[in-house]
Structure formats: C-alpha cells, structure tokens
Design an enzyme around this catalytic site. Structure first.
Site, PDB file in Angstrom:
ATOM      1  N   SER A  27       0.823  -1.213   0.000  1.00 17.88           N
ATOM      2  CA  SER A  27       0.000   0.000   0.000  1.00 17.88           C
ATOM      3  C   SER A  27       0.853   1.258   0.000  1.00 17.88           C
ATOM      4  O   SER A  27       1.719   1.430   0.856  1.00 17.88           O
ATOM      5  CB  SER A  27      -0.875   0.049   1.257  1.00 17.88           C
ATOM      6  N   HIS A  80      -5.491  -9.351  -0.789  1.00 13.31           N
ATOM      7  CA  HIS A  80      -5.437  -9.548   0.660  1.00 13.31           C
ATOM      8  C   HIS A  80      -6.458 -10.613   1.053  1.00 13.31           C
ATOM      9  O   HIS A  80      -7.537 -10.694   0.445  1.00 13.31           O
ATOM     10  CB  HIS A  80      -5.774  -8.242   1.386  1.00 13.31           C
ATOM     11  N   GLU A  83     -10.104  -9.678   1.590  1.00  8.91           N
ATOM     12  CA  GLU A  83     -11.020  -9.425   0.482  1.00  8.91           C
ATOM     13  C   GLU A  83     -11.989 -10.602   0.306  1.00  8.91           C
ATOM     14  O   GLU A  83     -13.021 -10.474  -0.345  1.00  8.91           O
ATOM     15  CB  GLU A  83     -10.244  -9.148  -0.812  1.00  8.91           C
ATOM     16  N   SER A 209      -0.914  -8.702   5.177  1.00  9.54           N
ATOM     17  CA  SER A 209      -0.528  -9.256   3.862  1.00  9.54           C
ATOM     18  C   SER A 209       0.771 -10.055   3.991  1.00  9.54           C
ATOM     19  O   SER A 209       1.100 -10.546   5.068  1.00  9.54           O
ATOM     20  CB  SER A 209      -0.353  -8.108   2.859  1.00  9.54           C
TER      21      SER A 209
END
Ligand code: HPA
Length: 281
Positions: A27, A80, A83, A209
């Site tokens: 990110s 991820h 999700e 992650s």
C-alpha cells in the site's frame, strides 16, 4: 495450468525481459514501479488468473523491465485475505513469476510497529513471520509440480538476501530495523489488547498481507526477502489515529528510502554478490 498460461503471457508481452526478481509493492509503495527502465506495464486483468485488487493504493498491474540492470517483474497491487476471494489468484501470480524465470521474490508492505522505538517512516527487514490469518494458502490439494505437501518454513526469509539488504542499508545510511512480522486477517485494525498480545507472542510489526506470498513462494522454491514500511505504531501505543489514510501518507514518506534500498539490492543481485563477499560492488 493457469500459472503457466500467465507466465507465457508475461514473457510474450516483454520479449526482451526474462525477470530474475519479482517484487510485490505494498500500500502506497507503488513508486518503485515508476523507476523501472524499458517498462512494459500489463494490467492484471490481461494476465490469466491474476488478482484484480480493489483497495486504494493498489494499482493492479505487472511492470516488466529492468531496475539497476536487473530484469524484474513488479507487482503493483496485491490481493489480501480480507477481500474474501481466497488465495487462488495470489498462488497463480507467485507461481507465474517463478515459471517466467524469477529466482527470488522481494515482498514489501505497510505495517504497524509494535516497538515504540521503531516509529512511522522506518523500514523493518522481516526476519520471520507469525501467520495469524487463520488460513494457509497451500491448504487444499497439493500441486506436486510446484512443491511438496509439507514445505519447510525454516529460513523462509532468506538469510543471504537479508544479509545483503542489511549491508546495502548500512552503506546507504538507511536505518533498518529487523523483526518478526505478524499477519492478521483484517480488515479491521487490531484492538489495543490484540496489539499487546502480538508483542507477547514475539511479533515486532503487524500487517494484513505478505505472509501468504512468502508461503507460496517458498513452496515453489523461490527465495524470499521482505521489507515492511512502518506507517504507524500499533493501536494503543500512541495517540496518532490508525487508519488507511495515515497508512498511505506515512508509506509515501518512507518510499524514497525503500526505493534506494531496493535499487541497491538489485544491483547486488545482478552482480552476484553473496553475504561475506569481499568484492561487493
Ligand atoms: N495493523 C495492521 N495492518 C497495518 C497496520 C496496522 O497497524 N499499519 C499498516 N498496515
């Protein structure tokens, strides 16, 4: 097999590039992809089985080219576990990089620090991990073509690559903390009690992650290194709010250090430097 199809597509899109190192950008860390020379960017949607990420700060494309003379495949955007779409796309992407020629995978991510002395903007070399996702990407039938049913995670975070990263960071004057990364499912951030628990468990940083990619990569024989960008102190360790906007802002401020470290690391890789060598370039 989807990974083989994706690998063939990768090689067809950038015929002059046989990637040696795969890089996954976390990110707010997408800037590294802009430094790739002779870049060919392929949207994940055009690569069979690749993930289509939905999180802000994750572009969803594979950038092929060279960095510091090293042929690379840079994943700008990742999936991820939170999700909820499972690990199939993540497995396909990592295995496709292996089949396309990569020998190592460099994982980057944003993370919250569990140590007050390692604050926002610092980089942390991942030495080991604790998987608290409640899932393992290798669960289900094993694909023997890629690796064994019960792969070892001893030295999952490659000692030689770690030594090289430490050496480079020292040479560049970049303070590099080291520690254990705990992966939590998210998407909610941790509670203060969970942050205290993670410290007791032996973690130094927490994120959502990186661990699944490491596990899939080790299974198929890729060497793995990882650098976490500390974007905040764990919830309850400071008065700063912990939210996605802060994560992206603080990631941006550390991105310059990460870029310098990665480009130096790749120069070493292409020059064949290994830990302990005298003749480091
Ligand atoms: N927790 C989990 N994931 C994160 C954090 C955090 O504090 N910071 C950045 N990613």
């Amino acid at each position: 097999m989807t990974a083989a199809k994706a690998a063939a597509e990768i090689l067809a899109r950038a015929p002059g590039v046989r990637p040696r190192v795969g890089i996954v950008l976390g990110s707010g860390l997408g800037g590294v992809a802009d430094r790739v020379e002779g870049a060919t960017a392929v949207p994940y949607a055009e690569l069979p089985g690749f993930p289509v990420p939905a999180v802000e700060g994750h572009a969803g494309r594979l950038v092929l080219g060279t960095l510091s003379g090293c042929p690379v495949a840079v994943m700008q955007g990742r999936v991820h576990a939170y999700e909820g779409a499972g690990f199939a796309a993540l497995k396909t992407a990592v295995r496709a990089l292996k089949l396309a020629g990569c020998e190592a995978l460099m994982l980057t991510c944003a993370a919250g620090s569990l140590r007050r002395e390692v604050g926002p903007g610092r980089l942390m070399l991942i030495t080991d991990h604790i998987n608290l996702l409640g899932a393992n990407p290798l669960a289900g039938p094993n694909d023997d073509a890629f690796g064994p049913r019960f792969p070892s995670l001893t030295d999952a975070w490659d000692p030689d690559l770690r030594a090289r990263l430490k050496d480079r960071a020292a040479g560049l004057g970049i303070p590099l903390a080291e520690g254990v990364y705990a992966a939590c499912l998210g998407p909610s951030f941790e509670t203060p009690a969970e942050v205290r628990m993670l410290s007791v468990l032996g973690a130094d940083a927490v994120g959502m992650s990186t661990v699944p990619e490491c596990i899939v990569a080790r299974h198929c024989g890729l060497r793995v290194a990882g650098v976490a960008v500390i974007t905040n102190l764990g919830v309850g360790l400071s008065d700063e709010p912990v939210d996605h906007d802060h994560t992206l802002r603080n990631a941006a401020s550390a991105a310059a250090d990460l870029e310098r470290l990665l480009t130096g690391f790749l120069a070493d890789h292409v020059n064949g430097w290994t830990a302990g060598d005298e003749a480091q370039p």
